[in-house]
Design an enzyme around this catalytic site. Structure first.
Site, PDB file in Angstrom:
ATOM      1  N   HIS A  72       0.840  -1.203   0.000  1.00  0.00           N
ATOM      2  CA  HIS A  72       0.000   0.000   0.000  1.00  0.00           C
ATOM      3  C   HIS A  72       0.875   1.253   0.000  1.00  0.00           C
ATOM      4  O   HIS A  72       1.717   1.429   0.867  1.00  0.00           O
ATOM      5  CB  HIS A  72      -0.935   0.002   1.219  1.00  0.00           C
ATOM      6  CG  HIS A  72      -2.109  -0.909   1.048  1.00  0.00           C
ATOM      7  ND1 HIS A  72      -3.311  -0.724   1.685  1.00  0.00           N
ATOM      8  CD2 HIS A  72      -2.271  -2.010   0.267  1.00  0.00           C
ATOM      9  CE1 HIS A  72      -4.163  -1.665   1.320  1.00  0.00           C
ATOM     10  NE2 HIS A  72      -3.551  -2.465   0.478  1.00  0.00           N
ATOM     11  N   TYR A 200      -9.612   4.890   7.225  1.00  0.00           N
ATOM     12  CA  TYR A 200      -9.837   5.204   8.641  1.00  0.00           C
ATOM     13  C   TYR A 200     -10.948   6.250   8.684  1.00  0.00           C
ATOM     14  O   TYR A 200     -10.849   7.272   8.009  1.00  0.00           O
ATOM     15  CB  TYR A 200      -8.564   5.780   9.276  1.00  0.00           C
ATOM     16  CG  TYR A 200      -7.482   4.738   9.503  1.00  0.00           C
ATOM     17  CD1 TYR A 200      -7.394   4.060  10.715  1.00  0.00           C
ATOM     18  CD2 TYR A 200      -6.548   4.433   8.516  1.00  0.00           C
ATOM     19  CE1 TYR A 200      -6.402   3.116  10.950  1.00  0.00           C
ATOM     20  CE2 TYR A 200      -5.555   3.485   8.736  1.00  0.00           C
ATOM     21  CZ  TYR A 200      -5.494   2.831   9.954  1.00  0.00           C
ATOM     22  OH  TYR A 200      -4.513   1.889  10.179  1.00  0.00           O
ATOM     23  N   PRO A 292      -4.939  -0.525  18.582  1.00  0.00           N
ATOM     24  CA  PRO A 292      -4.640  -0.974  17.217  1.00  0.00           C
ATOM     25  C   PRO A 292      -4.716   0.122  16.152  1.00  0.00           C
ATOM     26  O   PRO A 292      -4.353  -0.116  14.999  1.00  0.00           O
ATOM     27  CB  PRO A 292      -5.725  -2.035  16.946  1.00  0.00           C
ATOM     28  CG  PRO A 292      -6.835  -1.697  17.879  1.00  0.00           C
ATOM     29  CD  PRO A 292      -6.198  -1.090  19.089  1.00  0.00           C
ATOM     30  N   LYS A 296       0.569  -0.821  15.115  1.00  0.00           N
ATOM     31  CA  LYS A 296       1.975  -0.903  15.512  1.00  0.00           C
ATOM     32  C   LYS A 296       2.342  -2.150  16.323  1.00  0.00           C
ATOM     33  O   LYS A 296       3.525  -2.386  16.576  1.00  0.00           O
ATOM     34  CB  LYS A 296       2.350   0.337  16.348  1.00  0.00           C
ATOM     35  CG  LYS A 296       2.385   1.611  15.536  1.00  0.00           C
ATOM     36  CD  LYS A 296       3.651   1.690  14.698  1.00  0.00           C
ATOM     37  CE  LYS A 296       3.629   2.791  13.675  1.00  0.00           C
ATOM     38  NZ  LYS A 296       3.707   2.340  12.294  1.00  0.00           N
ATOM     39  N   TYR A 383       3.493   6.269  10.374  1.00  0.00           N
ATOM     40  CA  TYR A 383       2.673   5.121   9.960  1.00  0.00           C
ATOM     41  C   TYR A 383       3.527   4.073   9.242  1.00  0.00           C
ATOM     42  O   TYR A 383       3.400   2.878   9.517  1.00  0.00           O
ATOM     43  CB  TYR A 383       1.505   5.583   9.070  1.00  0.00           C
ATOM     44  CG  TYR A 383       0.450   4.515   8.910  1.00  0.00           C
ATOM     45  CD1 TYR A 383      -0.655   4.458   9.758  1.00  0.00           C
ATOM     46  CD2 TYR A 383       0.575   3.532   7.928  1.00  0.00           C
ATOM     47  CE1 TYR A 383      -1.609   3.458   9.633  1.00  0.00           C
ATOM     48  CE2 TYR A 383      -0.371   2.526   7.795  1.00  0.00           C
ATOM     49  CZ  TYR A 383      -1.467   2.498   8.646  1.00  0.00           C
ATOM     50  OH  TYR A 383      -2.396   1.501   8.524  1.00  0.00           O
TER      51      TYR A 383
END
Ligand code: APR
Ligand code: PHB
Length: 388
Positions: A72, A200, A292, A296, A383
């Site tokens: 991604h 998200y 979550p 990580k 991220y």
């Protein structure tokens, strides 16, 4: 029995440490409380940082991940019905790998079996002895018979409810915790993902996340109250609630289907310091938990065991104690960075039972994230994963 390193726990942390130690020619035995099938039945998150991908390659278990995993380049964030994209590749030059943790665990188990390294499953009543002295021991029971392993070091990779951290005298350990007043209700289904990238979602009804395991398998989550009972969420109710939180395009594209798995998980931040007590070394969920939201958990376990394996290699091959002495501080520096990011992302995207001011701050922070190149870069750097 005698080994150099006795590893407690055959989750991703213990198995990856085992592979790294094998690579360095250091003997190890893994003791796991459950059966291998049970370990593989647990559904966990699925975003792997580049540095963790490289580590899996280094220990020779990355082939299937590269074949089946999805690379991604970015992620989507939907705020009150409007979609924004964070382009990891453009901002950092890096990407992440979407590949289920269950699959990684399986690949690590297969890798371990291939080199013939011992794992004792179904090991009951594991107990740690004498780790503040030169010759630690671990005892356990299998089929009613008690066994003992003498070792040089014990690696506590036994997750948040394990025995290793609990074996440390209370006065020697400090814990820091934040319990969030909500949980995630997750659903896994054999349906195509709603989008090519993770979405998200911040919505007044609560957070949602559209994730995936493959082009034909999706993983969705919705924020729920801690008092919620999974039985009260038949599939149709889950899909209806998810749709209410999505933007119009995602709602129109969403393919629903029967759940393969559905469960509720609480959200928690937790760190126990230090990570070393004499010859006991903790790694992974045994000493820290992240909510979550930042994906990580596995990545932190990977960085811990990388530092730990290097420290043990230094001990055995260079006769230097420096790596072991610095292990805790080195690992914790990365842990706290990931704790900060996971906490920040959690407070940014969830409906908080707080004040109208907190709500406005969330919106202002999101506005800043989408409007500032520096803020988006900082998000993307965290991220995709900070360097080891
Ligand atoms: N004796 C032996 N084994 C134990 C004991 C015990 N007393 N207690 C726990 N275990 C085992 C568990 O059954 C589990 O298989 O230790 C393992 C710990 O694995 P995880 O909980 O997955 O922890 P870790 O390997 O640190 O995982 C790191 O991967 O699975 C995810 O959520 C996890 O994101 C985190 C990351
Ligand atoms: C998941 O796919 O299960 C997942 C992905 C990203 C997260 C959390 C969970 O932040």
């Amino acid at each position: 029995m005698r080994t150099q390193v006795a590893i407690i726990g055959a989750g991703p942390a213990g198995l990856l440490l085992g592979q790294l130690l094998q690579k360095h020619g250091i003997d190890n035995i893994i003791l796991e409380r459950h059966t291998g099938d049970y370990v593989l039945s647990r559904i966990r998150a699925g975003v792997i940082e580049q540095v963790a991908v490289d580590l899996l390659d280094e220990v020779g278990v990355g082939a299937r991940m590269h074949r089946e995993g999805l690379v991604h380049d970015g992620t989507q964030i939907c705020v009150d019905g409007a979609r924004h994209r964070i382009d990891f590749k453009a901002l950092t030059g890096k990407t992440v790998m979407v590949y289920g943790q269950t699959e990684i665990t399986k690949d690590l188990m297969d890798g371990r079996a291939a080199v013939g390294a011992p794992t004792i499953y179904d090991a009951q009543d594991v107990a740690l002895h004498d780790f503040s002295a030169e010759r630690p021991r671990v005892t356990y029971r299998v089929d009613g018979a008690t066994h003992e392993i003498e070792c040089d070091f014990i690696a506590g990779c036994d997750g948040s409810h394990g025995v290793a951290r609990q074996s440390v005298p209370a006065g020697a350990i400090l814990s820091y915790e934040r319990v969030y007043p909500f949980g995630w209700l997750g659903l896994l289904s054999d349906t195509p993902p709603v989008s090519q990238e993770l979405i998200y979602v911040r919505h007044p009804r609560g957070f949602a996340l559209c994730s995936m395991r493959s082009p034909t398998r999706s993983r969705y989550y919705i924020q729920c109250s801690l008092a919620e009972d999974v039985e009260a969420w038949p599939d149709a109710r889950f899909w209806d609630e998810l749709k209410l939180r999505l933007d119009g395009e995602a709602r129109a594209c969403l393919v629903t289907g029967p759940a393969i798995e559905k469960s509720i998980a609480p959200l928690r931040s937790f760190v126990a310091e230090p990570m070393r007590f004499g010859r006991l070394l903790l790694a992974g969920d045994a000493c820290h938990i992240v909510p979550p939201t930042g994906a990580k958990g596995l990545n932190l376990a990977a960085s811990d065991v990388r530092y730990l394996a290097l420290a043990l290699a230094e001990h055995y091959h260079e006769k230097s104690a420096a790596g072991l002495e610095h292990y805790s501080a080195r690992a914790l520096a990365r842990v706290w960075k990931a704790e900060r990011f996971s906490w920040w992302m959690t407070t940014l995207l969830h409906a908080l039972p707080g004040s109208a001011f907190d709500h406005k701050m969330q919106l202002a922070e999101l506005d800043y994230l989408f409007g500032s190149h520096a803020a988006a870069t900082a998000f993307a750097e965290n991220y995709v994963g900070l360097p080891f």
